[in-house]
Design a protein around this motif. Structure first.
Motif, PDB file in Angstrom:
ATOM      1  N   SER A  48       2.108   2.862   7.532  1.00 38.99           N
ATOM      2  CA  SER A  48       2.882   2.031   6.799  1.00 38.99           C
ATOM      3  C   SER A  48       2.417   0.576   7.283  1.00 38.99           C
ATOM      4  CB  SER A  48       4.347   2.274   6.898  1.00 38.99           C
ATOM      5  OG  SER A  48       4.605   2.058   8.135  1.00 38.99           O
ATOM      6  N   ASN A  49       2.591  -0.412   6.454  1.00 39.28           N
ATOM      7  CA  ASN A  49       2.529  -2.034   6.952  1.00 39.28           C
ATOM      8  C   ASN A  49       3.640  -2.394   8.081  1.00 39.28           C
ATOM      9  OD1 ASN A  49       0.215  -1.964   5.297  1.00 39.28           O
ATOM     10  ND2 ASN A  49       1.598  -3.098   3.736  1.00 39.28           N
ATOM     11  N   GLY A 107      -2.960   3.952   3.014  1.00 38.02           N
ATOM     12  CA  GLY A 107      -2.060   2.866   3.727  1.00 38.02           C
ATOM     13  C   GLY A 107      -2.769   1.968   4.540  1.00 38.02           C
ATOM     14  N   ASN A 166      -9.651   4.083   3.016  1.00 42.78           N
ATOM     15  CA  ASN A 166      -8.540   4.877   2.106  1.00 42.78           C
ATOM     16  C   ASN A 166      -9.277   5.607   1.071  1.00 42.78           C
ATOM     17  OD1 ASN A 166      -5.634   2.827   1.568  1.00 42.78           O
ATOM     18  ND2 ASN A 166      -6.621   3.457   3.612  1.00 42.78           N
ATOM     19  N   ALA A 213      -1.376  -2.693  10.259  1.00 41.92           N
ATOM     20  CA  ALA A 213      -0.516  -1.414  10.400  1.00 41.92           C
ATOM     21  C   ALA A 213       0.700  -1.433  11.392  1.00 41.92           C
ATOM     22  CB  ALA A 213      -1.620  -0.274  10.859  1.00 41.92           C
ATOM     23  N   THR A 219       7.581   1.439   3.531  1.00 43.37           N
ATOM     24  CA  THR A 219       7.695   0.751   4.832  1.00 43.37           C
ATOM     25  C   THR A 219       7.973   2.257   5.665  1.00 43.37           C
ATOM     26  OG1 THR A 219       9.841   0.449   4.744  1.00 43.37           O
ATOM     27  CG2 THR A 219       8.177  -1.309   4.202  1.00 43.37           C
ATOM     28  N   SER A 234       0.822  -1.296   0.032  1.00 44.11           N
ATOM     29  CA  SER A 234       0.036  -0.134   0.038  1.00 44.11           C
ATOM     30  C   SER A 234       0.925   1.202   0.169  1.00 44.11           C
ATOM     31  CB  SER A 234      -0.818   0.005   1.152  1.00 44.11           C
ATOM     32  OG  SER A 234      -0.175   0.141   2.351  1.00 44.11           O
ATOM     33  N   GLY A 235       2.175   1.117   0.191  1.00 42.52           N
ATOM     34  CA  GLY A 235       2.903   2.217   0.200  1.00 42.52           C
ATOM     35  C   GLY A 235       4.555   2.075   0.930  1.00 42.52           C
ATOM     36  N   TYR A 285      -0.564   9.070   6.227  1.00 42.65           N
ATOM     37  CA  TYR A 285      -0.181   7.723   5.571  1.00 42.65           C
ATOM     38  C   TYR A 285       0.179   6.853   6.776  1.00 42.65           C
ATOM     39  CZ  TYR A 285       2.710   4.070   3.491  1.00 42.65           C
ATOM     40  OH  TYR A 285       3.339   2.645   3.113  1.00 42.65           O
TER      41      TYR A 285
END
Length: 409
Positions: free
Chosen positions: A377-378, A283, A288, A315, A29, A26-27, A375
């Protein structure tokens, strides 16, 4: 029989992990965002954006960013109780005489039931650039910058000895010189002072002039006279221009804070601007998309709640970022030595670690801005799961074939 043990699976996962950049994501890290602030070039490190960890000191520095205030910008002094005539105003002069048969009165009629008219009205005149109007037998009369009683007295004085004990009434029909120009999202008004003063219809994209009364009119009074606002109040901003000074505040701030509902003055320009406030949530959040909020603003905590919060199994709580373009004056307080200060607006990435309990307080004080991008991040384990999922997809046919081969022996 072929056996695929867990150690082999983990080893393969580690090998495939080097190719994790090719896996769906999704974007970036959290580490990629941190490392991407500077990029190596032949001339050395090139700064692309400033990475700022949000804490109480940063929140306090951002509070120092000046917000517009109508009271602070213009004060709240009530205009003069009795306005003066100005250039461009429409003026009517009516003259009475004590007897009939004078300059401005009709002769007496023989009929005993009629003694003739003893008054006459001079047609409406626009005050000329030199500030004068014309009155028969009195000549050019200076009216600009004077009060109506003073003008009446002068005309009576000029007509003395010519008319029969003249009495004069001066009426300002369209006081454009003591009006406020209203533009933008003003609803069309069917009548009242705005309809009487405007030269054309008022639409959402047009405007008109609102004459100010002698008692003085506050900002909300003028908006009401202009028919109110056509846009939602929560999306409307008030932009007031007076001379070389302009200030913009949310209309909700004027409604909720009477001190911002200041007196307007002749010549002011009031523009009602519809500007829906939104932020982007991307993210590992529950939603989203672009999320609206009221003109008064929201905090980061409220923004995260509106976006559905952080996804439990995806997340990274330490990877919550806010991407924003900040004025150089703000960045100078946060990063005095930033190499990006040569630009008027500097890209800034604010980072907040939601694993820290204190961040819950900080997120309630951090104010969101229009067009911010939030945003999340994962988590690192999410990437491992993806690798294991790919490895499982590759090894499942092999394991199934080995089991089938073993069963047929």
């Amino acid at each position: 029989m072929v056996r695929v043990g867990m150690p082999a699976v983990l080893a393969a996962a580690c090998l495939i992990g080097g190719c994790s950049s090719f896996l769906p994501a999704s974007g970036p890290t959290a580490s990629a965002v941190a490392e991407g602030a500077d990029v190596a070039t032949d001339q050395g490190l090139l700064a692309r954006y400033e990475l700022v960890d949000v804490d109480a000191a940063v929140v306090e520095a951002l509070r120092g960013r000046p917000l517009d205030s109508l009271l602070a910008s213009f004060g709240d002094r009530r205009p003069s109780v009795q306005p003066v005539i100005g250039v461009g105003d429409a003026v009517t002069v009516t003259i009475w005489e004590a007897g009939s048969g004078g300059l401005f009165s009709a002769p007496a009629i023989a009929d005993r039931f009629s003694t003739g008219s003893k008054s006459s009205s001079i047609p409406e005149q626009i005050v000329a650039r030199d500030g004068t109007i014309s009155v028969p037998y009195a000549g050019r009369i200076k009216v600009a910058g004077r009060r109506t009683p003073d003008v009446q007295a002068q005309i009576e004085q000029e007509l003395a000895g010519k008319a029969i004990q003249p009495q004069v009434l001066v009426t300002v029909n369209s006081p454009l010189s003591t009006s406020v120009t209203v533009l933008g999202e003003a609803a069309a008004a069917g009548g009242g002072r705005l309809a009487a003063a405007r030269s054309g219809p008022v639409s959402n994209l047009g405007g008109g002039r609102v004459p100010l009364t002698e008692k003085g009119d506050r900002l909300l009074d003028v908006i009401a006279t202009a028919g109110g606002v056509s846009a939602p109040v929560s999306e409307t901003f008030v932009r007031l221009s007076r001379g070389s000074t302009t200030a913009t505040v949310p209309l909700t701030a004027v409604v909720s804070n009477p001190r911002e509902n200041i007196f307007l003055r002749p010549g002011d320009t009031l523009t009602l601007v519809r500007d829906p406030q939104t932020f982007l949530a991307v993210g590992a959040t529950g939603a989203n998309y672009e999320i609206p909020f009221s003109a008064e603003g929201i905090t980061l905590a409220q923004a995260l709640a509106k976006s559905g919060g952080l996804r439990d199994f995806q997340a990274d709580p330490a990877g919550v970022f806010i991407f924003r373009f900040e004025p150089a004056s703000v960045v100078r307080r946060l990063r005095p030595g930033s190499p990006l200060l040569s630009s008027n607006f500097v890209p800034v990435v604010y980072r907040i670690n939601m694993r820290d309990p204190n961040s819950l307080f900080v997120s309630q004080a951090f104010r969101m801005r229009n067009r911010d991008l939030v945003y999340v991040s994962n988590a690192p384990f999410t990437e491992v799961q993806k690798v294991l999922s790919v490895f499982s997809t590759v090894t499942s046919p092999i394991a199934s074939g080995a089991s089938l081969y073993s069963a047929t022996r």
